[in-house]
Design an enzyme around this catalytic site. Structure first.
Site, short mmCIF file in Angstrom:
data_model
loop_
_atom_site.label_atom_id
_atom_site.label_comp_id
_atom_site.label_asym_id
_atom_site.label_seq_id
_atom_site.Cartn_x
_atom_site.Cartn_y
_atom_site.Cartn_z
N GLU A 64 0.86 -1.20 0.00
CA GLU A 64 0.00 0.00 0.00
C GLU A 64 0.89 1.24 0.00
O GLU A 64 1.71 1.43 0.91
CB GLU A 64 -0.94 0.02 1.20
CG GLU A 64 -1.83 1.26 1.12
CD GLU A 64 -2.98 1.29 2.13
OE1 GLU A 64 -3.34 0.23 2.68
OE2 GLU A 64 -3.51 2.39 2.34
N ASP A 138 -2.03 12.21 -3.65
CA ASP A 138 -2.14 13.68 -3.75
C ASP A 138 -2.37 14.05 -5.21
O ASP A 138 -1.59 13.65 -6.08
CB ASP A 138 -0.84 14.33 -3.26
CG ASP A 138 -0.57 13.97 -1.80
OD1 ASP A 138 -1.46 14.17 -0.97
OD2 ASP A 138 0.53 13.46 -1.51
N LYS A 142 -2.87 21.36 -10.44
CA LYS A 142 -2.44 22.36 -11.43
C LYS A 142 -1.53 21.72 -12.47
O LYS A 142 -0.66 20.91 -12.13
CB LYS A 142 -1.66 23.47 -10.72
CG LYS A 142 -2.54 24.35 -9.87
CD LYS A 142 -1.74 25.48 -9.28
CE LYS A 142 -2.65 26.28 -8.37
NZ LYS A 142 -1.92 27.06 -7.38
N ASP A 174 -10.78 11.21 -5.50
CA ASP A 174 -12.02 12.01 -5.53
C ASP A 174 -11.82 13.24 -6.41
O ASP A 174 -12.67 14.10 -6.45
CB ASP A 174 -12.38 12.47 -4.11
CG ASP A 174 -11.30 13.33 -3.49
OD1 ASP A 174 -10.13 13.24 -3.93
OD2 ASP A 174 -11.59 14.10 -2.57
N GLU A 215 -11.04 9.45 2.10
CA GLU A 215 -12.33 9.10 1.50
C GLU A 215 -13.45 9.79 2.30
O GLU A 215 -14.36 10.39 1.73
CB GLU A 215 -12.56 7.59 1.48
CG GLU A 215 -13.86 7.26 0.76
CD GLU A 215 -14.41 5.85 1.02
OE1 GLU A 215 -13.72 5.06 1.65
OE2 GLU A 215 -15.54 5.60 0.60
C1 LIG Z 1 -3.90 12.44 0.23
S1 LIG Z 1 -3.01 11.40 1.29
C2 LIG Z 1 -4.03 9.92 1.32
C3 LIG Z 1 -3.74 9.07 2.53
C4 LIG Z 1 -4.57 7.78 2.66
N1 LIG Z 1 -4.28 6.85 1.61
C5 LIG Z 1 -6.04 8.06 2.72
O1 LIG Z 1 -6.77 7.66 1.76
O2 LIG Z 1 -6.49 8.66 3.71
C6 LIG Z 1 -1.65 10.88 0.25
C7 LIG Z 1 -0.57 10.17 1.05
O3 LIG Z 1 0.41 9.69 0.12
C8 LIG Z 1 1.69 9.86 0.70
N2 LIG Z 1 2.67 9.90 -0.40
C9 LIG Z 1 2.83 10.88 -1.33
N3 LIG Z 1 3.85 10.59 -2.16
C10 LIG Z 1 4.34 9.38 -1.75
C11 LIG Z 1 5.43 8.57 -2.19
N4 LIG Z 1 6.20 8.95 -3.22
N5 LIG Z 1 5.67 7.40 -1.54
C12 LIG Z 1 4.88 7.02 -0.49
N6 LIG Z 1 3.85 7.76 -0.03
C13 LIG Z 1 3.59 8.93 -0.63
C14 LIG Z 1 1.57 11.18 1.49
O4 LIG Z 1 2.56 11.31 2.51
C15 LIG Z 1 0.17 11.06 2.05
O5 LIG Z 1 0.15 10.45 3.32
#
Ligand SMILES: C[S@@+](CC[C@H](N)C(=O)[O-])C[C@H]1O[C@@H](n2cnc3c(N)ncnc32)[C@H](O)[C@@H]1O
Length: 236
Positions: A64, A138, A142, A174, A215
């Site tokens: 994951e 994320d 943009k 989303d 979510e």
């Molecule tokens: C918008 S959050 C979503 C978190 C979770 N999956 C949820 O649905 O609540 C995106 C997560 O991806 C992690 N992330 C971003 N780039 C990453 C990378 N290159 N490797 C591992 N995790 C990453 C961020 O630190 C963040 O915790």
């Protein structure tokens, strides 16, 4: 220790540290060190098997990426003690939060890579994972930030290599830009089949995924999460 891989890794633009780590979070990171894969364990420039990871006797390993608060990872691990889960997320506060839960629940089938997955993704042997989950990456909506998005053509090649044949990648998002971006990047790669026959296949969260913080946030803010499941097939 700096890890060398053959590919240039885009800079990580998310957060590693937010607020200062509280004493209890620092303690969790220390007490839960058995869960953490340390980069000093990884030999430089070698195709390695992550030794600790594969000492667990299992045929099924699930990755994951970006587990955030760890809701899906924790619940999946609880429900499936015979499956080994590897979670990757560079954000230390949520690593600590998850580790507290893992310790409290005596979970033994989770390992954490507390950093950018792209630093180790090409070090796994081919066909390692049965499933890969990327829930609410994320979106970097943009156009000028599109290179910051995790899902990229190169990254997909890496995911393809480490996934078993007929293994699946599940993504949730989303954000409308991310929805079309995901479909576009997967279409650029001839090795995946989008498993969707009817609208509910992308509108309803797959049965093996648990609700996550992002979510919930999207539902509260009236955005509709979509789910994309792709299966690895032979590349044409
Ligand atoms: C918008 S959050 C979503 C978190 C979770 N999956 C949820 O649905 O609540 C995106 C997560 O991806 C992690 N992330 C971003 N780039 C990453 C990378 N290159 N490797 C591992 N995790 C990453 C961020 O630190 C963040 O915790």
């Amino acid at each position: 220790m700096i890890l060398e891989t053959s590919k240039k890794i885009n800079r990580f633009y998310g957060r590693r540290k937010g607020r200062r780590l509280s004493k209890s979070n620092l303690l969790a990171l220390k007490e839960g060190s058995k869960y953490i894969i340390n980069s000093t364990d990884l030999p430089l420039n070698t195709k390695i098997i992550l030794k600790n990871l594969f000492e667990f006797k299992t045929k099924k390993v699930v990755l994951e990426i970006g587990f955030g608060g760890g809701e899906n990872l924790l619940n999946s691990a609880k429900m499936n003690p015979d499956i080994l889960y590897l979670g990757a997320d560079p954000f230390l506060n949520t690593n600590a939060k998850l580790i507290k839960e893992l310790l409290n629940n005596n979970i033994t089938n989770v390992k954490i890579w507390p950093d950018d997955i792209r630093k180790i993704i090409d070090l796994f042997p081919k066909n390692t994972f049965s499933e890969i989950k990327i829930l609410f990456p994320d979106p970097w909506p943009k156009l000028k930030h599109k290179d910051r998005r995790l899902i990229q053509n190169d990254f997909l090649i890496s995911l393809y290599n480490i996934l078993k044949l007929q293994g699946i990648i599940t993504l949730g998002t989303d954000h409308f830009i991310m929805k079309s971006w995901i479909l576009e990047i997967f279409q650029n790669h001839s090795g995946f089949q989008w498993i969707a026959e009817k609208a509910s296949d992308w509108r309803i969260r797959p049965g093996d995924c648990f609700a996550t913080k992002y979510e919930q946030k999207s539902i509260i803010e009236n955005r509709k999460p979509n789910w994309f499941v792709f299966e690895k097939k032979y590349r044409i």
